[in-house]
Every structure is written in C-alpha cells, then in structure tokens.
Scaffold this motif. Structure first.
Motif, PDB file in Angstrom:
ATOM      1  N   ALA A  37     -65.692  71.755 -26.707  1.00 15.09           N
ATOM      2  CA  ALA A  37     -64.607  71.408 -27.685  1.00 15.09           C
ATOM      3  C   ALA A  37     -65.032  70.867 -28.854  1.00 15.09           C
ATOM      4  O   ALA A  37     -64.862  71.243 -30.209  1.00 15.09           O
ATOM      5  CB  ALA A  37     -63.501  70.434 -27.127  1.00 15.09           C
ATOM      6  N   ALA A  38     -65.832  69.678 -28.576  1.00  9.96           N
ATOM      7  CA  ALA A  38     -66.610  69.231 -29.862  1.00  9.96           C
ATOM      8  C   ALA A  38     -67.414  70.109 -30.829  1.00  9.96           C
ATOM      9  O   ALA A  38     -67.429  70.061 -32.253  1.00  9.96           O
ATOM     10  CB  ALA A  38     -67.297  67.792 -29.570  1.00  9.96           C
ATOM     11  N   GLN A  59     -65.291  72.380 -32.659  1.00  7.15           N
ATOM     12  CA  GLN A  59     -64.523  71.673 -33.807  1.00  7.15           C
ATOM     13  C   GLN A  59     -65.443  71.300 -34.921  1.00  7.15           C
ATOM     14  O   GLN A  59     -64.966  71.293 -36.096  1.00  7.15           O
ATOM     15  CB  GLN A  59     -63.693  70.754 -33.479  1.00  7.15           C
ATOM     16  CG  GLN A  59     -62.832  69.671 -34.246  1.00  7.15           C
ATOM     17  CD  GLN A  59     -62.281  68.511 -33.719  1.00  7.15           C
ATOM     18  OE1 GLN A  59     -62.168  68.253 -32.729  1.00  7.15           O
ATOM     19  NE2 GLN A  59     -61.220  67.997 -34.522  1.00  7.15           N
ATOM     20  N   ASP A  60     -66.731  70.741 -34.585  1.00  9.04           N
ATOM     21  CA  ASP A  60     -67.515  69.931 -35.500  1.00  9.04           C
ATOM     22  C   ASP A  60     -68.668  70.756 -35.976  1.00  9.04           C
ATOM     23  O   ASP A  60     -69.142  70.535 -36.888  1.00  9.04           O
ATOM     24  CB  ASP A  60     -68.068  68.823 -34.994  1.00  9.04           C
ATOM     25  CG  ASP A  60     -66.942  67.705 -34.506  1.00  9.04           C
ATOM     26  OD1 ASP A  60     -65.712  67.702 -35.278  1.00  9.04           O
ATOM     27  OD2 ASP A  60     -67.125  66.718 -33.682  1.00  9.04           O
ATOM     28  N   ARG A  61     -68.981  71.939 -35.354  1.00 12.87           N
ATOM     29  CA  ARG A  61     -69.990  72.723 -35.867  1.00 12.87           C
ATOM     30  C   ARG A  61     -71.417  71.912 -35.837  1.00 12.87           C
ATOM     31  O   ARG A  61     -71.683  71.742 -37.019  1.00 12.87           O
ATOM     32  CB  ARG A  61     -69.865  73.573 -37.129  1.00 12.87           C
ATOM     33  CG  ARG A  61     -68.577  74.209 -36.873  1.00 12.87           C
ATOM     34  CD  ARG A  61     -68.826  75.614 -36.139  1.00 12.87           C
ATOM     35  NE  ARG A  61     -67.641  76.611 -36.245  1.00 12.87           N
ATOM     36  CZ  ARG A  61     -67.278  77.292 -35.095  1.00 12.87           C
ATOM     37  NH1 ARG A  61     -67.970  77.112 -34.034  1.00 12.87           N
ATOM     38  NH2 ARG A  61     -66.253  78.188 -35.061  1.00 12.87           N
TER      39      ARG A  61
END
Length: 74
Positions: free
Chosen positions: A39-40, A43-45
């Motif tokens: 998930a990170a 979201q954060d690429r």
C-alpha cells in the motif's frame, strides 16, 4: 531527495538501514508487513525498494511478485 521503501521485520537492522541511508540523504520509510508495504509503494511511489525475504504474513517473494505485476511499480 531519493525515497526508499524498506521491507524489514528486524527493528535493529531496519534502524541501521535508516541511519546509513539517511547519511546518503535518502528519505527512508520502514515497513514490517508486506501488505502495508504494498500500500505504501502504491501511495508514495518510492525510487528504491529494499525487500527482505523473511516477513511476517507474506514473504518477500510474494511481495516481489505483486510489485512486478503492477505496471506502475515494476
């Protein structure tokens, strides 16, 4: 600044990685769980992902396969 996502369940080793990568002026995010890390990543690429094979609930091989299947992350 280079964003690094580290999948590591050993808190001591994760801390060492954070310290050393910080010296290289990297923005480091540590996750202990494969699902949280996936998930990170979405979201954060991050620019770089460091992935431990031994993770709770989902091993690193499974995480790697899921990352490779996502066109934006592979």
């Amino acid at each position: 600044m280079t964003k690094v996502l580290v999948f590591e369940s050993d808190p001591e080793f994760a801390g060492e990685l954070r310290t050393e990568l910080g010296r290289l002026r990297c923005d480091v995010q540590i996750v202990e769980d494969g699902n949280v890390g996936l998930a990170a990543a979405v979201q954060d690429r991050p620019d770089l992902i460091l992935l431990s094979i031994e993770l709770p609930r989902m091993n690193g091989f499974s995480v790697c396969n899921k990352l490779k299947k996502d066109a934006a992350l592979k």
